[in-house]
Design a protein around this motif. Sequence first.
Motif, PDB file in Angstrom:
ATOM      1  N   CYS A   8       2.855  16.443   1.353  1.00  0.00           N
ATOM      2  CA  CYS A   8       1.564  15.764   1.189  1.00  0.00           C
ATOM      3  C   CYS A   8       1.472  14.513   2.052  1.00  0.00           C
ATOM      4  O   CYS A   8       0.385  14.139   2.512  1.00  0.00           O
ATOM      5  CB  CYS A   8       1.340  15.406  -0.285  1.00  0.00           C
ATOM      6  N   MET A   9       2.605  13.865   2.295  1.00  0.00           N
ATOM      7  CA  MET A   9       2.597  12.676   3.154  1.00  0.00           C
ATOM      8  C   MET A   9       2.048  12.980   4.543  1.00  0.00           C
ATOM      9  O   MET A   9       1.474  12.093   5.190  1.00  0.00           O
ATOM     10  CB  MET A   9       4.014  12.111   3.283  1.00  0.00           C
ATOM     11  N   ALA A  10       2.216  14.224   5.003  1.00  0.00           N
ATOM     12  CA  ALA A  10       1.702  14.581   6.327  1.00  0.00           C
ATOM     13  C   ALA A  10       0.184  14.432   6.385  1.00  0.00           C
ATOM     14  O   ALA A  10      -0.383  14.217   7.459  1.00  0.00           O
ATOM     15  CB  ALA A  10       2.110  16.011   6.677  1.00  0.00           C
ATOM     16  N   PHE A  11      -0.483  14.546   5.215  1.00  0.00           N
ATOM     17  CA  PHE A  11      -1.946  14.419   5.147  1.00  0.00           C
ATOM     18  C   PHE A  11      -2.384  12.998   4.799  1.00  0.00           C
ATOM     19  O   PHE A  11      -3.575  12.743   4.652  1.00  0.00           O
ATOM     20  CB  PHE A  11      -2.509  15.396   4.105  1.00  0.00           C
ATOM     21  N   ASP A  12      -1.435  12.091   4.686  1.00  0.00           N
ATOM     22  CA  ASP A  12      -1.745  10.717   4.272  1.00  0.00           C
ATOM     23  C   ASP A  12      -2.022   9.860   5.505  1.00  0.00           C
ATOM     24  O   ASP A  12      -1.174   9.080   5.968  1.00  0.00           O
ATOM     25  CB  ASP A  12      -0.571  10.152   3.466  1.00  0.00           C
ATOM     26  N   ALA A  13      -3.219   9.985   6.040  1.00  0.00           N
ATOM     27  CA  ALA A  13      -3.569   9.297   7.282  1.00  0.00           C
ATOM     28  C   ALA A  13      -3.481   7.780   7.138  1.00  0.00           C
ATOM     29  O   ALA A  13      -3.071   7.073   8.064  1.00  0.00           O
ATOM     30  CB  ALA A  13      -4.962   9.711   7.733  1.00  0.00           C
ATOM     31  N   ARG A  14      -3.865   7.258   5.979  1.00  0.00           N
ATOM     32  CA  ARG A  14      -3.846   5.806   5.795  1.00  0.00           C
ATOM     33  C   ARG A  14      -2.421   5.270   5.841  1.00  0.00           C
ATOM     34  O   ARG A  14      -2.167   4.188   6.380  1.00  0.00           O
ATOM     35  CB  ARG A  14      -4.540   5.424   4.481  1.00  0.00           C
ATOM     36  N   LEU A  15      -1.477   6.008   5.279  1.00  0.00           N
ATOM     37  CA  LEU A  15      -0.087   5.572   5.320  1.00  0.00           C
ATOM     38  C   LEU A  15       0.428   5.558   6.752  1.00  0.00           C
ATOM     39  O   LEU A  15       1.086   4.601   7.174  1.00  0.00           O
ATOM     40  CB  LEU A  15       0.767   6.488   4.437  1.00  0.00           C
ATOM     41  N   TRP A  16       0.139   6.607   7.512  1.00  0.00           N
ATOM     42  CA  TRP A  16       0.670   6.698   8.876  1.00  0.00           C
ATOM     43  C   TRP A  16       0.048   5.668   9.812  1.00  0.00           C
ATOM     44  O   TRP A  16       0.664   5.240  10.783  1.00  0.00           O
ATOM     45  CB  TRP A  16       0.472   8.111   9.415  1.00  0.00           C
ATOM     46  N   ARG A  17      -1.189   5.268   9.512  1.00  0.00           N
ATOM     47  CA  ARG A  17      -1.815   4.250  10.351  1.00  0.00           C
ATOM     48  C   ARG A  17      -1.255   2.862  10.084  1.00  0.00           C
ATOM     49  O   ARG A  17      -1.352   1.962  10.926  1.00  0.00           O
ATOM     50  CB  ARG A  17      -3.332   4.244  10.109  1.00  0.00           C
ATOM     51  N   LYS A  18      -0.703   2.685   8.881  1.00  0.00           N
ATOM     52  CA  LYS A  18      -0.143   1.379   8.535  1.00  0.00           C
ATOM     53  C   LYS A  18       1.124   1.610   7.722  1.00  0.00           C
ATOM     54  O   LYS A  18       1.117   1.512   6.498  1.00  0.00           O
ATOM     55  CB  LYS A  18      -1.148   0.544   7.735  1.00  0.00           C
ATOM     56  N   LEU A  19       2.193   1.946   8.414  1.00  0.00           N
ATOM     57  CA  LEU A  19       3.452   2.215   7.737  1.00  0.00           C
ATOM     58  C   LEU A  19       3.928   0.953   7.022  1.00  0.00           C
ATOM     59  O   LEU A  19       3.846  -0.157   7.571  1.00  0.00           O
ATOM     60  CB  LEU A  19       4.509   2.678   8.738  1.00  0.00           C
ATOM     61  N   PRO A  20       4.405   1.082   5.781  1.00  0.00           N
ATOM     62  CA  PRO A  20       4.799  -0.106   5.016  1.00  0.00           C
ATOM     63  C   PRO A  20       5.990  -0.836   5.654  1.00  0.00           C
ATOM     64  O   PRO A  20       6.913  -0.197   6.177  1.00  0.00           O
ATOM     65  CB  PRO A  20       5.169   0.464   3.642  1.00  0.00           C
ATOM     66  N   GLN A  21       5.955  -2.144   5.580  1.00  0.00           N
ATOM     67  CA  GLN A  21       7.045  -2.966   6.106  1.00  0.00           C
ATOM     68  C   GLN A  21       8.170  -3.136   5.089  1.00  0.00           C
ATOM     69  O   GLN A  21       9.264  -3.540   5.430  1.00  0.00           O
ATOM     70  CB  GLN A  21       6.501  -4.345   6.521  1.00  0.00           C
ATOM     71  N   SER A  22       7.868  -2.822   3.836  1.00  0.00           N
ATOM     72  CA  SER A  22       8.875  -2.844   2.773  1.00  0.00           C
ATOM     73  C   SER A  22       8.645  -1.618   1.918  1.00  0.00           C
ATOM     74  O   SER A  22       7.608  -0.957   2.013  1.00  0.00           O
ATOM     75  CB  SER A  22       8.755  -4.117   1.933  1.00  0.00           C
TER      76      SER A  22
END
Length: 452
Positions: free
Chosen positions: A431-445
Amino acid sequence: MQLIRKYNTAAPRYTSYPTVPYWDEQTFDIDTWKQTLLQSFRATNHTEGISIYIHLPYCEQLCTYCGCNKHITVNHGVEAPYIQSILNEWELYLQLFKERPRIREIHLGGGTPTFFSPQNLHNLLSRIYLHADLLPDATLSFEGHPNNTTKAHMLTLYNLGFRRMSLGIQDFDPRVQDIINRIQPYETVEEVTAIARAIGYTSINYDLVYGLPLQTMASVGDTINKVMQLRPDRISFYSYAHVPWVKGVGQRRYSEADLPKDEEKRALYELGKTLFAENGYTEIGMDHFALPHDSLYQAWNQGSLHRNFMGYTDQHTSLMIGLGASSIGDSWYAYTQNEKRIAIWQQLVNSGQFPVVRGHILDTEDLLLRRHIHALMCSFKTSLSQADRENNVIAECLQRLEELEKDGLVHITEDAVSVTVKGRPFIRNICMAFDARLWRKLPQSQLFSTAI
């Protein structure tokens, strides 16, 4: 084992998309949210009806593994004022809708809902029913602690229409119970289960957790064998989320040295999965197992399984209202979360204000990606239309899936993405592959627990 090491990364559980850390709070506003509430209510009240989640946050003691929003107290004087505040919040929704809601689903969550007395629970629910219509096939469920769920609790809720009960078991090993501060003998669980069945409850769920401190293959196997003697209709077999940077002092009672690691933790899940299957349970979506007579299995079998902030459900509603401190609501077009601090939440609702402190208005892309993530979580498959195949965002998602396809976790065709049997344990990664918002702003922590 190489796949476990490769994919045991931090990943959301996807009860929503976007996930809470990626809500766009800067563009959220209450008036737009109210408009989406009315839009969804008018479109679905006479067809689907609505769902209500009521958060009852009090517990008498802290379970150290717990990641829920809760308030620890032995003062039961908090019950009546809290219930009155929930009713005040419910009145705000009634004033907005200007029409009697038709209720298809209610879930009492926590905290510990059975912290509240049977009489107070009766007062709460009967007054909610006063200005709403309970649909004949409504699903009503509550979470209970085996140590304080009494026959009076079960009878009161049964007479109010409840037929589903979920008990937090976690583990029967005394060493594990001690370190997570949740002591509940097998005999207590046995008694509560027997009373519920005698009353007429048709679906009893046990929550179990793997990956807890001090768990071993032998201890988890023993716990599951004890569970099989009681044969609940459903089992939720959750991966322990070790997030002490979020949950603080409770999860700092032990260290990571006490926790089963990657392969060992996955072996605990595989052991549970095998034992459940041998005893007639079918794996439903992620983390859930059910017997064939249970409605969750039937929804899975019929392709009608639904997932929202309450988890998996056999009822589909577009509109879910969250009542209580920290509750999350979903209008289908927007998400909101209430103020977490009980006193401030009460001040807001008691003064006639919606206690929403943050939210997210879904845009067209969000709605598209949520549809695919929801389908994958509920049926391990999502269809691709011609419009999807021509969409640049979906093209990026499919590119991210290429590595998972090489590893045999998904199968991609022109019109569908299907999760393989091998890939089911990695559904959060898929499901992460479809998580566009996460990939555009990968968490720093680290924001999420690990996928395994």
